[in-house]
Design an enzyme around this catalytic site. Structure first.
Site, mmCIF file in Angstrom:
data_model
loop_
_atom_site.group_PDB
_atom_site.id
_atom_site.type_symbol
_atom_site.label_atom_id
_atom_site.label_comp_id
_atom_site.label_asym_id
_atom_site.label_seq_id
_atom_site.Cartn_x
_atom_site.Cartn_y
_atom_site.Cartn_z
ATOM 1 N N ASP A 50 -0.188 15.642 2.320
ATOM 2 C CA ASP A 50 0.700 14.940 3.235
ATOM 3 C C ASP A 50 2.037 14.696 2.557
ATOM 4 O OD1 ASP A 50 -0.769 14.566 5.538
ATOM 5 O OD2 ASP A 50 -1.495 12.573 5.000
ATOM 6 N N LYS A 69 7.876 -9.974 -20.626
ATOM 7 C CA LYS A 69 9.107 -10.646 -21.007
ATOM 8 C C LYS A 69 10.031 -9.690 -21.761
ATOM 9 C CE LYS A 69 8.211 -14.917 -22.116
ATOM 10 N NZ LYS A 69 7.595 -15.945 -22.981
#
Lengths: 424, 424
Positions: free
Chosen positions: A173, A97
């Site tokens: 990669d 919050k």
């Protein structure tokens, strides 16, 4: 028994707030909800769930500076009793919050010993990665595929060989390579490891290939198992697209017995604003190590995609520190001794060329992975020479020589310097 | 066959950039990597993987305004061929590396029909939630537990009953309630549904209880199954602490046959900065609906934790729109027809009291859930009266009466107005 706490530190910008009151509001509001209107009998029972203000440091703007520069660094201790031992629970507690409540940035986290003990941390860590490669006496070198999308296995295999043959230690990669018909993960691992074996005959050097782990979350474990079964010896993972908890669960899984490399994709959505988000040392530092990243990539201060140097140094510090007191909060004073988590290898990235190696080693020391893409593939003499030039730059620094002097007998380094220059 | 694309729109702040060139750089750099140095034969093959610049709108600062206000909205189309049909792949492609490259905020996303077709969307949606409750003719009313941490099942049951007896339609757990020995999920569901049944005898009204789904990611499906087996008729989920993909997988799972309520915890780490992050309409709007959230909570513009009104309206728009053209990008022009995804119920939240109901209904119409915590529990006449006051405020608006006039015969509404006032 004394309660134990995790501590969050926030930077709150506000032109006129009563920061002490704000801190109290956070400590109560994010834990027991309300305090003053509780009956006294209930207070005794709820005390163990009540947040505590640890510190409020107000920074008034310098004379003449705008009021918008007024802020406070507020540290709140949250009782462990309030959340489960996982990162989503901790983050939702300390910044769920609150993240939406004005100009507030989460700038640090410390953990209780109890919370920390639920996290095994990196399975390999920096030392473990060095052991897998058998390299202990120099910074490591990593390279990234030049381009992968739309390319087939043969092209990938060839790119891989050229990188490996230049003497790099790790190849990763591209993080935007997903499951696709041309280079599916199992075929990719197979092709790349073939190229690695071929290069090893030339270099005599071991290599780790981090293949990108992608796809639906609940299928990641199977996907990782499949990659490992095919022989994958490392994994690349876009942690922030999946959440820290997934990394945490993958890294602690007994079948995932290869190092995991955390990619910072999406991190820029969190850390660069001075007013909002999560600071880089928390996001790419403490939480990555806690979640078990063996290697952590982040934008360097040197290259094309930049992060301020002090933020880089803060990430390095929390990835490599051995001090328990840097991670653990204790009400009874700074905890002594060594942090029980293995260290994570820092990998400052993006726009790195050999002429930056002295700067990188000055900032990071030897416990760093020099990581390059274009700086290897774009070398005037080709990709193999690109890797060699980096290894030469590293060797020069270790020998205490200037790159320029070392380059006199090393044409690959010379060509790199001629192309990209040196920054010191 | 023409390629299909997903389109990302970015707001890029830069005092002097050539934005057209920057756009080209993104389109190439985040797809095929490089273009001009590709051989012509290769270009034909790679064309289907190449990103396309769709639009570049430069906003020069107004005369006298600082150069720092210069920005461009840049839209780039990314070929579907480049990524798998999941949100992590899409986000990493369009905002992975780019998020770290200067002042850039992701402000919109459109999807190809093909990408969109991989997402079933909300299982219930707004209409489905209304059907479960049997309420079609008015805005719904939701309440939140007052405080839950450290409380036992009896307290929870009592709190639940008092909320339910006032006529609320939905009750949600606090998002910071995790698995704990006092109120574990199965016991909690059992206790709360008992209280719901008891209240139903008084109100004659059905009720949904959204219990908080928490814990390690790979265990969430089991946890959800357990809750549903115990009778849970809705789930609350901290989506951003786990990633959109987890919501997407949970919501499409055949055994999770209850509505899922998305909590915005952590959202403030992304949306408030003008320069960085992800805009609220994407984060709490399109991506939540795409991932299958039946109800979406977000900070309202009215209460204690505020979001600007125009951002609220943008969220509402994308949660409720039926227009395919709001979500789907097509190279052949705006797609006609209705969006194949069910709509998601908007739930503007935080600091809501009955005096704000006219404003909420003016902004949102009837397709909204009025959500209150303190505005119900803090009512001067107690929690039951708190719920009643809200129902009265809603009834007044529907009858076209002012709250003040309606309050003359409704003491609960009157007391609420006396305590908190009216904003119109």
């Amino acid at each position: 028994m004394s309660n134990s706490y995790c501590v969050a530190t926030y930077r709150c910008h506000d032109e006129k707030a009563d920061f002490a009151k704000k801190a109290q509001g956070i400590a109560v509001g994010l834990t027991v909800g309300s305090w003053t209107d509780l009956p006294e009998t209930k207070k005794a029972e709820m005390q163990r769930h009540l947040g505590q203000v640890v510190d409020v440091k107000v920074h008034e703007p310098a004379p003449g500076a705008p009021a918008s520069e007024r802020y406070a660094d507020i540290s709140i201790a949250y009782p462990d009793a309030n959340f489960s031992r996982d990162i989503p629970a901790l983050l939702v507690t300390v910044f769920g919050k609150l993240s939406m409540d004005g100009k507030v940035k989460l700038i640090d986290l410390s953990f209780s010993e109890d919370f920390l003990s639920a996290f095994p941390g990196p399975k390999f860590g920096m030392q473990g990665v060095r052991e897998l490669l058998g390299v202990h006496d120099r910074p490591l070198l990593m390279s990234i595929f030049k381009s992968v999308i739309g390319h087939d296995l043969d092209t990938l295999r060839e790119q891989f060989y050229l990188q490996a043959a230049g003497g790099v230690d790790l190849i990763k990669d591209d993080e935007i390579l997903f499951e696709n018909p041309l280079t599916p993960i199992e075929k990719r691992v197979e092709a790349c490891l073939q190229a690695a074996a071929q290069a090893e005959q030339k270099t005599g050097q071991k290599l780790l290939y981090a293949t990108n782990l992608t796809g639906p979350t609940f299928g990641l474990l199977d996907q990782a198992r499949k990659a490992v079964a095919t022989g994958a010896n490392a994994l690349l993972f876009n942690v922030l697209a999946y959440g820290f908890d997934v990394l945490s669960e993958l890294s602690r899984h007994p079948e995932i017995n290869v190092p995991i490399m955390a990619h910072p994709a999406m991190a820029g959505a969190y850390y660069p604003s001075p007013h909002y988000g999560i600071a880089a040392n928390v996001l790419l530092g403490k939480l990555m190590r806690l979640s078990g990243a063996d290697l952590v990539l982040f934008p360097s201060p040197y290259g094309s995609v930049v992060m301020p140097r002090e933020e880089n140094m803060a990430i390095k510090e929390v990835l490599l520190t051995e001090r328990a007191s840097d991670y653990i909060y204790s009400r009874d004073g700074r905890p002594q001794g060594a942090l029980p988590l293995k260290t994570s290898f820092p990998v400052p990235s993006a726009g790195i060329h050999p002429g930056l190696v002295p700067l990188i080693l000055k900032d990071f020391g030897e416990q760093v992975i020099v990581n390059a893409g274009g700086g290897i593939h774009g070398h005037p003499m080709g990709t193999i020479a690109g890797g060699q030039a980096f290894r030469q730059a590293i060797a020069a620094c270790q020998a205490g020589q200037s790159l320029r002097a070392y380059a006199e007998n090393h044409p690959e380094l010379k060509a790199a310097i001629d192309a990209w220059g040196i920054r010191e």
